[in-house]
Design a protein around this motif. Structure first.
Motif, short mmCIF file in Angstrom:
data_model
loop_
_atom_site.label_atom_id
_atom_site.label_comp_id
_atom_site.label_asym_id
_atom_site.label_seq_id
_atom_site.Cartn_x
_atom_site.Cartn_y
_atom_site.Cartn_z
N PRO A 1 0.95 -1.32 -0.03
CA PRO A 1 0.17 -0.37 0.09
C PRO A 1 0.79 1.07 -0.06
O PRO A 1 0.26 2.85 -0.16
N ARG A 2 1.92 1.10 0.22
CA ARG A 2 3.08 2.42 0.45
C ARG A 2 3.77 2.59 -0.92
O ARG A 2 3.92 3.37 -1.52
N SER A 3 3.34 1.69 -1.86
CA SER A 3 4.01 1.63 -3.44
C SER A 3 3.36 3.07 -4.20
O SER A 3 2.25 3.45 -3.27
N THR A 4 4.13 3.25 -4.81
CA THR A 4 3.78 4.51 -5.74
C THR A 4 2.17 4.18 -6.50
O THR A 4 2.33 3.36 -7.80
N MET A 5 1.60 5.11 -7.29
CA MET A 5 0.77 5.09 -7.69
C MET A 5 1.49 4.69 -9.45
O MET A 5 1.32 4.36 -10.11
N ARG A 6 2.37 5.20 -9.33
CA ARG A 6 3.42 5.00 -10.79
C ARG A 6 4.19 3.68 -10.93
O ARG A 6 3.65 3.24 -12.34
N PRO B 1 -3.36 -6.92 -5.97
CA PRO B 1 -3.61 -6.58 -4.88
C PRO B 1 -2.29 -6.12 -3.90
O PRO B 1 -1.46 -6.28 -4.75
N LEU B 2 -2.55 -6.16 -2.78
CA LEU B 2 -2.05 -4.87 -2.18
C LEU B 2 -1.26 -6.14 -0.13
O LEU B 2 -2.96 -6.60 -0.11
N VAL B 3 -0.45 -6.00 -0.72
CA VAL B 3 -0.16 -6.81 0.92
C VAL B 3 1.06 -5.84 1.20
O VAL B 3 1.69 -4.94 1.42
N ASP B 4 -0.08 -5.47 2.60
CA ASP B 4 1.02 -4.94 3.85
C ASP B 4 1.99 -5.54 4.69
O ASP B 4 2.66 -5.94 4.36
N GLN B 5 2.92 -4.47 4.98
CA GLN B 5 4.33 -5.03 5.49
C GLN B 5 4.71 -6.42 6.62
O GLN B 5 5.31 -6.76 6.88
N ASN B 6 2.98 -6.71 7.57
CA ASN B 6 2.65 -7.77 8.14
C ASN B 6 2.76 -9.08 7.41
O ASN B 6 2.28 -9.87 7.17
N GLY B 7 2.08 -9.00 5.95
CA GLY B 7 1.83 -9.99 5.24
C GLY B 7 0.42 -9.46 4.49
O GLY B 7 0.46 -11.51 4.29
N GLY C 1 -6.49 -4.99 0.57
CA GLY C 1 -7.13 -4.68 -0.64
C GLY C 1 -6.87 -4.61 -2.20
O GLY C 1 -5.31 -5.81 -2.26
N THR C 2 -7.71 -4.64 -2.99
CA THR C 2 -6.84 -3.97 -4.37
C THR C 2 -6.80 -3.20 -5.35
O THR C 2 -7.99 -2.27 -4.91
N ILE C 3 -5.98 -2.67 -6.14
CA ILE C 3 -5.75 -1.98 -7.06
C ILE C 3 -6.26 -2.26 -7.86
O ILE C 3 -6.14 -2.97 -8.58
N THR C 4 -6.54 -1.52 -9.28
CA THR C 4 -7.57 -1.25 -10.27
C THR C 4 -7.49 -0.58 -10.66
O THR C 4 -6.47 0.31 -10.47
N GLU C 5 -7.17 -0.14 -12.35
CA GLU C 5 -7.37 0.31 -12.93
C GLU C 5 -8.13 1.56 -12.82
O GLU C 5 -7.54 3.15 -12.71
N GLY C 6 -9.69 1.38 -12.84
CA GLY C 6 -10.42 2.56 -12.30
C GLY C 6 -10.14 2.83 -11.09
O GLY C 6 -10.91 4.54 -11.02
N ASP C 7 -9.07 2.60 -10.36
CA ASP C 7 -9.18 3.34 -9.28
C ASP C 7 -8.25 4.51 -9.82
O ASP C 7 -8.09 5.37 -9.08
N LEU C 8 -7.11 4.26 -10.36
CA LEU C 8 -5.88 4.72 -10.56
C LEU C 8 -6.32 5.99 -11.04
O LEU C 8 -6.26 6.74 -11.35
N THR D 1 4.35 10.57 -6.38
CA THR D 1 4.26 11.34 -5.36
C THR D 1 3.39 11.01 -4.57
O THR D 1 2.32 10.91 -3.49
N VAL D 2 2.32 10.27 -5.52
CA VAL D 2 0.76 9.14 -5.12
C VAL D 2 1.78 7.98 -4.67
O VAL D 2 0.99 7.24 -5.09
N ARG D 3 1.28 7.64 -2.99
CA ARG D 3 1.23 6.51 -2.32
C ARG D 3 -0.56 5.35 -2.50
O ARG D 3 -1.69 6.78 -2.85
N LEU D 4 -0.13 4.63 -2.73
CA LEU D 4 -1.63 3.44 -3.25
C LEU D 4 -2.01 3.49 -2.01
O LEU D 4 -3.86 3.94 -2.03
N ASP D 5 -2.00 4.15 -0.55
CA ASP D 5 -2.92 3.84 0.54
C ASP D 5 -4.17 4.94 0.45
O ASP D 5 -4.72 5.20 1.18
N GLN D 6 -3.51 5.98 -0.45
CA GLN D 6 -3.74 7.88 -0.72
C GLN D 6 -4.90 7.48 -1.77
O GLN D 6 -5.66 8.58 -1.69
#
Length: 139
Positions: free
Chosen positions: A18-23, A38-44, A48-55, A72-77
């Motif tokens: 989730p801390r990865s960037t939109m780019r 799929p998004l996997v946090d630091q604890n494994g 959630g899932t990020i989609t093209e539509g979300d972006l 400049t935009v993180r996925l958790d944003q």
């Protein structure tokens, strides 16, 4: 049938933090030709899932946001408009099939809620088709 039979293990799945960037998400989606990751946090844990539509919605609703500054935009944003539900590794096939009707893939979690992989809709459809063929041969 056991869900593990269909599992594509985590080490073979493209996923992001989730801390990865939109780019980073856009580049991974383009490289692998995926419409969702799929998004996997630091604890494994599945986050959630990020989609093209979300972006796309984020770009549309954020003045000045372009591919050039998407780093400049993180996925958790970014709001996730579709809430892909995970399935527990010991769940019934019916639970898996019900989720797969609405999701391209179903994230799979273990007893500690840790992300262990995905089941793609394709494998479920192939399984169902094989069951139908067997039934037709018996008739």
């Amino acid at each position: 049938m056991n869900i593990a039979f269909f599992l594509l293990p985590k080490d073979e799945v493209i996923y992001l933090s989730p801390r990865s960037t939109m780019r980073q998400a856009l580049e991974r989606m383009e490289r692998h030709r995926y419409s969702a990751i799929p998004l996997v946090d630091q604890n494994g844990k599945y986050a959630g899932t990020i989609t093209e539509g979300d972006l796309l919605w984020k770009m549309k609703n954020t003045p000045g946001l372009t591919f050039a500054n998407a780093h400049t935009v993180r996925l958790d944003q970014i709001e996730q408009h579709v809430k892909n539900q995970p399935v527990h590794i010991h769940a019934d096939m019916e639970d898996l099939i019900n989720l797969a009707m609405e999701q391209n893939f179903v994230p799979v979690i273990d007893d500690k809620e840790v992300f262990i992989g995905i089941v793609r809709r394709k494998e479920i459809i192939e399984y169902c088709a094989a069951v139908i063929r067997r039934e037709e041969l018996r008739a």
